[in-house]
Design a protein around this motif. Structure first.
Motif, short mmCIF file in Angstrom:
data_model
loop_
_atom_site.label_atom_id
_atom_site.label_comp_id
_atom_site.label_asym_id
_atom_site.label_seq_id
_atom_site.Cartn_x
_atom_site.Cartn_y
_atom_site.Cartn_z
N THR A 137 -0.97 51.95 -59.51
CA THR A 137 -0.53 51.91 -58.11
C THR A 137 -0.92 50.57 -57.48
O THR A 137 -0.14 49.95 -56.76
CB THR A 137 -1.16 53.07 -57.32
OG1 THR A 137 -0.71 54.31 -57.88
CG2 THR A 137 -0.76 53.00 -55.86
N ALA A 138 -2.14 50.11 -57.77
CA ALA A 138 -2.60 48.82 -57.25
C ALA A 138 -1.74 47.68 -57.79
O ALA A 138 -1.44 46.73 -57.08
CB ALA A 138 -4.06 48.60 -57.62
N ARG A 139 -1.33 47.77 -59.04
CA ARG A 139 -0.45 46.75 -59.62
C ARG A 139 0.88 46.71 -58.87
O ARG A 139 1.42 45.65 -58.59
CB ARG A 139 -0.20 47.04 -61.10
CG ARG A 139 -1.35 46.67 -62.01
CD ARG A 139 -1.02 46.99 -63.44
NE ARG A 139 0.09 46.18 -63.93
CZ ARG A 139 0.71 46.41 -65.09
NH1 ARG A 139 0.34 47.43 -65.84
NH2 ARG A 139 1.68 45.63 -65.49
N LEU A 140 1.42 47.88 -58.56
CA LEU A 140 2.69 47.94 -57.83
C LEU A 140 2.56 47.29 -56.46
O LEU A 140 3.50 46.66 -55.96
CB LEU A 140 3.15 49.39 -57.68
CG LEU A 140 3.69 50.05 -58.94
CD1 LEU A 140 3.89 51.55 -58.73
CD2 LEU A 140 5.02 49.41 -59.35
N GLN A 141 1.40 47.43 -55.85
CA GLN A 141 1.19 46.86 -54.52
C GLN A 141 1.12 45.34 -54.53
O GLN A 141 1.23 44.69 -53.49
CB GLN A 141 -0.08 47.45 -53.90
CG GLN A 141 0.04 48.93 -53.57
CD GLN A 141 -1.27 49.56 -53.15
OE1 GLN A 141 -2.34 48.98 -53.30
NE2 GLN A 141 -1.19 50.79 -52.64
N LEU A 142 0.94 44.75 -55.72
CA LEU A 142 0.92 43.29 -55.84
C LEU A 142 2.31 42.69 -55.71
O LEU A 142 2.45 41.51 -55.39
CB LEU A 142 0.31 42.88 -57.19
CG LEU A 142 -1.17 43.17 -57.39
CD1 LEU A 142 -1.56 42.88 -58.82
CD2 LEU A 142 -2.01 42.35 -56.43
#
Length: 199
Positions: free
Chosen positions: A61-66
């Protein structure tokens, strides 16, 4: 390659990887003649896979937020990747702690389980170091290049490889993984961010 594409490619390659140091395999002792490995119960597969896949989903999820951060400027990119690496360290430690408490899925994967827990702890330390080094970098046009240089030491697939080896040990483990709803959610997020199911 645009700055965003460079950052995205580097992040995809570096995500959830281990530093590669493996502890020596434990020396197996002869089993008592009155018991077999089949007599030793393993961890609950649902709880075990949720302990692994849940934190992996958080990191995905954090990767998607990048995505799209490059449009906000390099300061936003820096802030995002520092937060991502720090969060990855937290996820790794959480996974290691929970898996250690649960124990292996079975005696046939005890050594792999112990190596996986150790690899997760090593990976967490690497992410901590990377996060601190990234925080010290200037948020300029050279930041993506320095990011790549810093994260290259984190590259590798020890955690993902050990996890896959556990799945490959027995069809029942692979089936439990495929049936787990938390793991299905993680795999869906991985596909969205262009990641591989194994991390």
């Amino acid at each position: 390659m645009t700055t965003f594409r460079l950052v995205a490619a580097v992040l995809s390659a570096a995500a959830i990887t281990a530093c590669g140091t493996q502890p020596p395999a434990l020396v197996q002792q002869a089993a008592p003649t009155t018991t077999t490995t089949a007599d030793v119960p393993g961890a609950d597969p649902v709880a075990w896979f949720e302990a692994y896949c849940g934190p992996m989903g958080v990191t995905q999820t954090a990767r998607l937020q990048l995505q799209g951060k490059a449009q906000e400027g390099m300061e936003a990119v820096k802030e995002a990747v520092v937060a991502w690496t720090a969060g990855a360290a937290v996820s790794d430690r959480h996974m290691a702690d929970e898996l250690e408490k649960l124990g292996p899925l079975g005696s046939d994967v005890r050594s792999l389980h112990e190596r996986l827990v150790s690899a997760l702890r090593n990976e967490a330390k690497t992410f901590d170091d990377s996060s601190a080094r990234l925080r010290a970098q200037a948020a300029d046009d050279k930041f993506p290049e320095r990011y790549e240089q810093i994260m290259v030491g984190s590259s590798g697939d020890a955690v993902g490889t050990l996890f896959k080896q556990i799945l490959d040990t027995s069809p029942k483990y692979a089936e439990a993984f495929r049936a787990n709803e938390v793991c299905k959610a993680w795999q869906g997020l991985a596909k969205q961010s262009g990641g591989n199911w194994s991390g």
